[in-house]
Design a protein around this motif. Structure first.
Motif, PDB file in Angstrom:
ATOM      1  N   TRP A 134       0.825  -1.199   0.000  1.00  0.00           N
ATOM      2  CA  TRP A 134       0.000   0.000   0.000  1.00  0.00           C
ATOM      3  C   TRP A 134       0.866   1.260   0.000  1.00  0.00           C
ATOM      4  CZ3 TRP A 134      -4.674   0.799  -1.479  1.00  0.00           C
ATOM      5  CH2 TRP A 134      -5.630  -0.205  -1.381  1.00  0.00           C
ATOM      6  N   PHE A 135       1.956   1.230   0.752  1.00  0.00           N
ATOM      7  CA  PHE A 135       2.876   2.376   0.811  1.00  0.00           C
ATOM      8  C   PHE A 135       3.477   2.654  -0.567  1.00  0.00           C
ATOM      9  CE2 PHE A 135       7.324   3.865   1.775  1.00  0.00           C
ATOM     10  CZ  PHE A 135       6.966   5.154   2.133  1.00  0.00           C
ATOM     11  N   TRP A 136       3.921   1.591  -1.244  1.00  0.00           N
ATOM     12  CA  TRP A 136       4.498   1.767  -2.574  1.00  0.00           C
ATOM     13  C   TRP A 136       3.450   2.274  -3.558  1.00  0.00           C
ATOM     14  CZ3 TRP A 136       6.682  -3.809  -1.942  1.00  0.00           C
ATOM     15  CH2 TRP A 136       7.810  -3.755  -1.114  1.00  0.00           C
ATOM     16  N   LEU A 137       2.223   1.736  -3.483  1.00  0.00           N
ATOM     17  CA  LEU A 137       1.174   2.156  -4.413  1.00  0.00           C
ATOM     18  C   LEU A 137       0.797   3.621  -4.189  1.00  0.00           C
ATOM     19  CD1 LEU A 137      -0.761   1.236  -6.658  1.00  0.00           C
ATOM     20  CD2 LEU A 137      -2.403   0.619  -4.869  1.00  0.00           C
ATOM     21  N   LEU A 138       0.615   4.015  -2.935  1.00  0.00           N
ATOM     22  CA  LEU A 138       0.277   5.411  -2.639  1.00  0.00           C
ATOM     23  C   LEU A 138       1.407   6.356  -3.032  1.00  0.00           C
ATOM     24  CD1 LEU A 138      -1.442   4.953   0.851  1.00  0.00           C
ATOM     25  CD2 LEU A 138      -2.555   5.450  -1.336  1.00  0.00           C
ATOM     26  N   SER A 139       2.639   5.891  -2.885  1.00  0.00           N
ATOM     27  CA  SER A 139       3.787   6.725  -3.248  1.00  0.00           C
ATOM     28  C   SER A 139       3.857   6.948  -4.761  1.00  0.00           C
ATOM     29  CB  SER A 139       5.088   6.083  -2.759  1.00  0.00           C
ATOM     30  OG  SER A 139       5.110   6.028  -1.342  1.00  0.00           O
ATOM     31  N   LEU A 140       3.358   5.977  -5.541  1.00  0.00           N
ATOM     32  CA  LEU A 140       3.307   6.165  -6.993  1.00  0.00           C
ATOM     33  C   LEU A 140       2.430   7.365  -7.352  1.00  0.00           C
ATOM     34  CD1 LEU A 140       2.921   2.532  -8.425  1.00  0.00           C
ATOM     35  CD2 LEU A 140       4.977   3.931  -8.316  1.00  0.00           C
ATOM     36  N   PHE A 141       1.268   7.450  -6.707  1.00  0.00           N
ATOM     37  CA  PHE A 141       0.376   8.587  -6.961  1.00  0.00           C
ATOM     38  C   PHE A 141       1.005   9.893  -6.472  1.00  0.00           C
ATOM     39  CE2 PHE A 141      -2.638   5.019  -6.987  1.00  0.00           C
ATOM     40  CZ  PHE A 141      -3.295   5.265  -8.183  1.00  0.00           C
ATOM     41  N   LEU A 142       1.701   9.816  -5.339  1.00  0.00           N
ATOM     42  CA  LEU A 142       2.393  11.001  -4.828  1.00  0.00           C
ATOM     43  C   LEU A 142       3.437  11.482  -5.823  1.00  0.00           C
ATOM     44  CD1 LEU A 142       2.874  12.958  -2.463  1.00  0.00           C
ATOM     45  CD2 LEU A 142       4.480  11.287  -1.517  1.00  0.00           C
ATOM     46  N   PHE A 143       4.154  10.533  -6.435  1.00  0.00           N
ATOM     47  CA  PHE A 143       5.167  10.880  -7.428  1.00  0.00           C
ATOM     48  C   PHE A 143       4.518  11.542  -8.651  1.00  0.00           C
ATOM     49  CE2 PHE A 143       7.952  10.222 -11.012  1.00  0.00           C
ATOM     50  CZ  PHE A 143       9.224  10.400 -10.498  1.00  0.00           C
ATOM     51  N   ILE A 144       3.411  10.964  -9.114  1.00  0.00           N
ATOM     52  CA  ILE A 144       2.719  11.490 -10.303  1.00  0.00           C
ATOM     53  C   ILE A 144       2.247  12.927 -10.074  1.00  0.00           C
ATOM     54  CG2 ILE A 144       0.648  11.221 -11.739  1.00  0.00           C
ATOM     55  CD1 ILE A 144       0.973   8.171 -11.332  1.00  0.00           C
ATOM     56  N   PHE A 145       1.753  13.199  -8.854  1.00  0.00           N
ATOM     57  CA  PHE A 145       1.195  14.525  -8.560  1.00  0.00           C
ATOM     58  C   PHE A 145       2.259  15.581  -8.236  1.00  0.00           C
ATOM     59  CE2 PHE A 145      -2.715  12.033  -7.178  1.00  0.00           C
ATOM     60  CZ  PHE A 145      -3.394  12.280  -8.378  1.00  0.00           C
ATOM     61  N   THR A 146       3.478  15.144  -7.899  1.00  0.00           N
ATOM     62  CA  THR A 146       4.490  16.111  -7.457  1.00  0.00           C
ATOM     63  C   THR A 146       5.723  16.194  -8.349  1.00  0.00           C
ATOM     64  OG1 THR A 146       5.561  14.488  -5.995  1.00  0.00           O
ATOM     65  CG2 THR A 146       3.788  15.824  -5.044  1.00  0.00           C
ATOM     66  N   GLN A 147       5.895  15.226  -9.270  1.00  0.00           N
ATOM     67  CA  GLN A 147       7.098  15.188 -10.091  1.00  0.00           C
ATOM     68  C   GLN A 147       6.737  15.142 -11.577  1.00  0.00           C
ATOM     69  OE1 GLN A 147      10.100  15.312  -8.407  1.00  0.00           O
ATOM     70  NE2 GLN A 147       8.886  15.341  -6.516  1.00  0.00           N
ATOM     71  N   ARG A 148       7.693  15.544 -12.405  1.00  0.00           N
ATOM     72  CA  ARG A 148       7.511  15.420 -13.850  1.00  0.00           C
ATOM     73  C   ARG A 148       7.687  13.958 -14.241  1.00  0.00           C
ATOM     74  NH1 ARG A 148      11.008  19.554 -17.266  1.00  0.00           N
ATOM     75  NH2 ARG A 148       9.824  18.440 -18.886  1.00  0.00           N
ATOM     76  N   VAL A 149       6.796  13.462 -15.075  1.00  0.00           N
ATOM     77  CA  VAL A 149       6.819  12.047 -15.454  1.00  0.00           C
ATOM     78  C   VAL A 149       7.139  11.935 -16.941  1.00  0.00           C
ATOM     79  CG1 VAL A 149       5.521   9.901 -15.557  1.00  0.00           C
ATOM     80  CG2 VAL A 149       5.111  11.515 -13.676  1.00  0.00           C
ATOM     81  N   SER A 150       8.322  11.397 -17.236  1.00  0.00           N
ATOM     82  CA  SER A 150       8.710  11.154 -18.625  1.00  0.00           C
ATOM     83  C   SER A 150       8.098   9.839 -19.104  1.00  0.00           C
ATOM     84  CB  SER A 150      10.231  11.093 -18.733  1.00  0.00           C
ATOM     85  OG  SER A 150      10.731  10.015 -17.955  1.00  0.00           O
ATOM     86  N   MET A 151       8.214   9.548 -20.382  1.00  0.00           N
ATOM     87  CA  MET A 151       7.657   8.312 -20.919  1.00  0.00           C
ATOM     88  C   MET A 151       8.301   7.065 -20.306  1.00  0.00           C
ATOM     89  SD  MET A 151       5.395   6.879 -22.712  1.00  0.00           S
ATOM     90  CE  MET A 151       4.734   8.304 -23.575  1.00  0.00           C
ATOM     91  N   PRO A 152       9.656   6.995 -20.220  1.00  0.00           N
ATOM     92  CA  PRO A 152      10.259   5.817 -19.568  1.00  0.00           C
ATOM     93  C   PRO A 152       9.810   5.672 -18.109  1.00  0.00           C
ATOM     94  CG  PRO A 152      11.918   7.016 -20.807  1.00  0.00           C
ATOM     95  CD  PRO A 152      10.694   7.882 -20.787  1.00  0.00           C
ATOM     96  N   MET A 153       9.701   6.813 -17.417  1.00  0.00           N
ATOM     97  CA  MET A 153       9.251   6.758 -16.032  1.00  0.00           C
ATOM     98  C   MET A 153       7.803   6.296 -15.954  1.00  0.00           C
ATOM     99  SD  MET A 153       9.916   6.991 -12.866  1.00  0.00           S
ATOM    100  CE  MET A 153      11.551   7.759 -12.874  1.00  0.00           C
ATOM    101  N   ALA A 154       6.972   6.716 -16.898  1.00  0.00           N
ATOM    102  CA  ALA A 154       5.570   6.301 -16.914  1.00  0.00           C
ATOM    103  C   ALA A 154       5.453   4.783 -17.073  1.00  0.00           C
ATOM    104  CB  ALA A 154       4.822   7.008 -18.049  1.00  0.00           C
ATOM    105  N   VAL A 155       6.319   4.222 -17.922  1.00  0.00           N
ATOM    106  CA  VAL A 155       6.319   2.764 -18.105  1.00  0.00           C
ATOM    107  C   VAL A 155       6.730   2.071 -16.810  1.00  0.00           C
ATOM    108  CG1 VAL A 155       7.397   0.833 -19.335  1.00  0.00           C
ATOM    109  CG2 VAL A 155       6.781   2.921 -20.574  1.00  0.00           C
ATOM    110  N   LEU A 156       7.794   2.598 -16.170  1.00  0.00           N
ATOM    111  CA  LEU A 156       8.263   2.018 -14.909  1.00  0.00           C
ATOM    112  C   LEU A 156       7.190   2.106 -13.826  1.00  0.00           C
ATOM    113  CD1 LEU A 156      10.535   0.804 -13.187  1.00  0.00           C
ATOM    114  CD2 LEU A 156      11.353   3.135 -12.756  1.00  0.00           C
ATOM    115  N   LEU A 157       6.512   3.245 -13.739  1.00  0.00           N
ATOM    116  CA  LEU A 157       5.458   3.427 -12.744  1.00  0.00           C
ATOM    117  C   LEU A 157       4.290   2.481 -13.003  1.00  0.00           C
ATOM    118  CD1 LEU A 157       5.344   7.330 -12.426  1.00  0.00           C
ATOM    119  CD2 LEU A 157       6.378   5.701 -10.827  1.00  0.00           C
TER     120      LEU A 157
END
Length: 330
Positions: A134-157
């Protein structure tokens, strides 16, 4: 617990801890401690507080189970000692759960019976890991809302998110149907463990069924207890980011707590994928280095954070192992 087994756990842990200490660069350690100053003390004391979350989650799980006649009530203080010692063995043992969980079961069994001890330890271990997903999943959304997401990062996420959802589904299924029999059957398909696992299942089928009933009972009959235990563990995950925040304040007065949460999430995910290494040696440091640089924090800061966290882990591992020798009645 039998003194022979208690001494065995203690000696094994001390030997592994000693080996890990010899791998340290003592000059680097001294310079790191001088630089951290009183913040290192704050980091060490923080974990005395964080272990209260872990103990509370396990405590409410134990007390949610039916207590049979002759079984003792376990005190919170004694369970806190057992929690710290159990995590110390997990840190020092390749495979993680191969050290602390057997120790906890063997310590609890004389007080609350082997089935109840086994189910409570399995339930707590499940809850601990469940909260990580749950911590990892919630942190993914936190990353999306606070950081720039490139295409490679989007695939990794996306891949990471799918992994987290799969893990959450697996544990929810385990809570509903029990996990003891399923784990043992899985071990029965592993060549090196097959000869041991299959006879064990046949000779302990009744006990395994009892453990599974007790596991599913928490989810079905005590939803408040289940949710409380998960929230306590999840809160502990987020509060543990304060450790990174304290350390980064030494180097960066403008350190961001949300960034620390993201660093912790990525690092813990990377380190847990290397669970077979004692104390995740190398994996934890690599995770810190990659996650800090990815968030715009210097590589030197990542190395410094990894060093202080490693020293804290070694110190609390030593404390936990020493507590094994103070096994007073609950």
């Amino acid at each position: 617990m039998n003194k022979k087994y208690q001494n065995g756990f203690f000696i094994f842990g001390i030997i592994v801890l000693g080996i890990m200490i010899t791998q340290l660069d003592f000059h680097q350690v001294w310079e790191g401690l001088r630089h951290a100053g009183y913040w290192f003390i704050a980091v060490v004391m923080l974990w005395a507080f964080l272990y209260l979350f872990n103990t509370s989650a396990w405590y409410i799980i134990i007390n949610s189970q039916d207590r049979k006649e002759g079984q003792k009530k376990v005190s919170f203080a004694w369970l806190y000692k057992l929690t710290v010692s159990g995590f110390a063995l997990n840190y020092a043992t390749p495979g993680g759960l191969m050290g602390g969980e057997p120790y906890r079961i063997m310590s609890l069994s004389p007080r609350i019976g082997p089935e109840r001890a086994s189910s409570s330890v399995i339930l707590y271990a499940m809850t601990h890991i469940f909260s990580h997903f749950w911590f990892w999943l919630l942190s993914l959304f936190l990353f999306i809302f606070t950081q720039r997401v490139s295409m490679p990062m989007a695939v990794l996420l996306t891949v990471t998110g799918a992994f987290c959802v799969l893990g959450i589904w697996f544990f929810i299924s385990g809570y509903r149907k029990g996990l003891a029999n399923r784990v043992m059957k899985f071990l029965g398909h592993i060549p090196l463990l097959k000869r041991w696992a299959l006879p064990f299942i046949e000779s302990h089928r009744e006990q395994l069924d009892t453990i599974d009933r007790q596991i599913s009972a928490l989810h079905k009959q005590s939803p408040k207890t289940f949710v409380s235990a998960v929230l306590l563990e999840l809160s502990c995950r987020f509060c543990s980011a304060l450790e990174l925040f304290f350390i980064l304040l030494v180097l960066m007065p403008s350190a961001n707590f949300l960034q620390c949460v993201l660093v912790l999430a990525f690092t813990s995910l990377f380190a847990n994928l290397l669970f077979f290494i004692p104390l995740q040696l190398g994996g934890r440091e690599g995770g810190f280095l990659m996650s800090t640089t990815a968030l715009g924090i210097s590589a030197n800061a990542g190395i410094f954070v990894a060093l202080i966290v490693r020293l804290r882990e070694l110190l609390w591992t030593g404390i936990g192992l020493l507590l094994i020798k103070f096994d007073k009645k609950a």
